[in-house]
Design an enzyme around this catalytic site. Structure first.
Site, PDB file in Angstrom:
ATOM      1  N   HIS A  55      15.845 -16.229  30.154  1.00  0.00           N
ATOM      2  CA  HIS A  55      15.167 -16.343  28.831  1.00  0.00           C
ATOM      3  C   HIS A  55      13.573 -17.283  28.494  1.00  0.00           C
ATOM      4  CE1 HIS A  55      16.155 -20.781  29.971  1.00  0.00           C
ATOM      5  NE2 HIS A  55      15.823 -21.036  28.988  1.00  0.00           N
ATOM      6  N   HIS A  57      11.926 -20.048  27.384  1.00  0.00           N
ATOM      7  CA  HIS A  57      11.772 -21.097  27.423  1.00  0.00           C
ATOM      8  C   HIS A  57      10.490 -21.154  28.498  1.00  0.00           C
ATOM      9  CE1 HIS A  57      15.231 -22.995  25.793  1.00  0.00           C
ATOM     10  NE2 HIS A  57      14.235 -22.641  24.254  1.00  0.00           N
ATOM     11  N   ASP A  59      10.308 -23.605  31.358  1.00  0.00           N
ATOM     12  CA  ASP A  59      10.484 -24.318  32.275  1.00  0.00           C
ATOM     13  C   ASP A  59      10.942 -22.518  33.168  1.00  0.00           C
ATOM     14  OD1 ASP A  59      12.003 -24.666  30.179  1.00  0.00           O
ATOM     15  OD2 ASP A  59      13.626 -25.180  31.947  1.00  0.00           O
ATOM     16  N   HIS A  60      10.820 -21.572  32.910  1.00  0.00           N
ATOM     17  CA  HIS A  60      11.609 -20.703  33.040  1.00  0.00           C
ATOM     18  C   HIS A  60      10.710 -19.533  33.171  1.00  0.00           C
ATOM     19  CE1 HIS A  60      16.188 -22.045  32.554  1.00  0.00           C
ATOM     20  NE2 HIS A  60      14.922 -22.811  32.136  1.00  0.00           N
ATOM     21  N   HIS A 113      22.495 -20.485  24.043  1.00  0.00           N
ATOM     22  CA  HIS A 113      21.164 -21.439  23.832  1.00  0.00           C
ATOM     23  C   HIS A 113      19.856 -21.228  23.738  1.00  0.00           C
ATOM     24  CE1 HIS A 113      18.821 -24.568  26.456  1.00  0.00           C
ATOM     25  NE2 HIS A 113      17.249 -23.043  27.211  1.00  0.00           N
ATOM     26  N   ASP A 130      20.173 -21.170  31.537  1.00  0.00           N
ATOM     27  CA  ASP A 130      20.548 -22.230  30.772  1.00  0.00           C
ATOM     28  C   ASP A 130      21.609 -21.982  30.483  1.00  0.00           C
ATOM     29  OD1 ASP A 130      18.381 -23.030  32.552  1.00  0.00           O
ATOM     30  OD2 ASP A 130      16.973 -24.021  30.116  1.00  0.00           O
ATOM     31  N   HIS A 168      19.232 -25.688  36.452  1.00  0.00           N
ATOM     32  CA  HIS A 168      18.755 -26.800  36.427  1.00  0.00           C
ATOM     33  C   HIS A 168      19.958 -27.948  37.237  1.00  0.00           C
ATOM     34  CE1 HIS A 168      15.479 -27.241  33.188  1.00  0.00           C
ATOM     35  NE2 HIS A 168      16.636 -26.029  33.018  1.00  0.00           N
TER      36      HIS A 168
HETATM   37 FE    FE Z   1      15.669 -25.191  31.010  1.00  0.00          FE
HETATM   38 ZN    ZN Z   2      15.966 -23.098  28.739  1.00  0.00          ZN
END
Ligand code: FE
Ligand code: ZN
Length: 239
Positions: A55, A57, A59-60, A113, A130, A168
């Site tokens: 996805h 985001h 942090d990905h 998410h 996530d 995570h």
């Molecule tokens: Fe994440």
């Molecule tokens: Zn995420």
């Protein structure tokens, strides 16, 4: 199944390297950052040939640009979020396959998410970003409880021995919440203790099996969409 190595980055992210020994191909799943990922690959003599994103985001996908620049890796990501995945070269939907050498992965759409979130299911290994966490599930930022319920059901239809590589290390907090839902679940109590021991030694609690989630995850175990929604709302407020 490829050889999988986890790289802990940022505060609690895991970036996964999946390496096929026979072909020498290496994929990186959800590179939050580039530096430590490139170092981890290089130190093993591996060259990253592809990036799989679940996805959009940051942090990905934060490492996409620099990994592409350093290696020329091809980027695969969910079609529903293609416009937000940096350097995407292939947009995939449910039923498409991805390949790391001889290992074939099936794309599973699991919006909840985020609106276009997907997962990559290899034989014995599920990379789910996530969506599913150990004893938890992703927050519903762009989707609904109904979608999360459907996504978790798709995952739980995979073989129970499948190892889940989520993005995570949220396990300890998830366990504390899960114990408020099912304080008398023996498997959960034992797992929470095992997780505390692992974390006190600084060890990861990921991957974990789908069978373990079936026994202990309050979102997987929710009896209805409504129950999942109530538990998700309670977890959002849980400290
Ligand atoms: Fe994440
Ligand atoms: Zn995420």
């Amino acid at each position: 199944m490829p050889e999988v190595v986890g790289i802990p980055v940022l505060s609690d992210n895991y970036v996964w390297l999946a390496h096929d020994v026979a072909s020498g191909e290496t994929a990186v799943i959800d590179p939050a950052v580039a530096g430590p990922v490139l170092e981890a690959a290089t130190s093993r003599g591996w060259t990253i040939t592809q990036i799989l994103n679940t996805h959009w985001h940051p942090d990905h996908v934060g490492g996409n640009a620099d990994i592409v620049k350093a290696t020329g890796a091809k980027v695969t990501g969910p079609a529903g979020e293609a416009g937000k995945i940096p350097h995407i070269s292939r947009a995939v939907v449910e039923g498409d396959t991805v390949q790391i050498g001889a290992s074939i992965g099936r794309v599973i759409d699991c919006p909840a998410h985020t609106a276009g979130h997907n997962a990559y299911a290899f034989e014995g290994a599920l990379f789910c970003g996530d969506t599913l966490f150990a004893m938890g599930c992703g927050r519903l930022f762009e989707g609904t409880a109904e979608q999360m319920h459907a996504a978790l059901a798709k995952f739980m239809a995979l073989p129970p021995r499948t190892l889940v590589y989520c993005a995570h290390e949220y396990t300890q907090s998830n366990a504390r919440f899960a114990l408020t839902v099912e304080p008398e679940n023996e498997a959960l109590v034992r797992r929470a203790e095992a997780v505390d021991r692992l974390r006190s030694r600084g060890e990861p609690t990921v991957p974990f099996s789908l069978a373990m989630e079936a026994a202990t995850n309050p979102f997987v175990r929710a009896g209805s969409v409504e129950e999942l929604a109530r538990r998700r709302a309670a977890k959002d407020a849980f400290r």
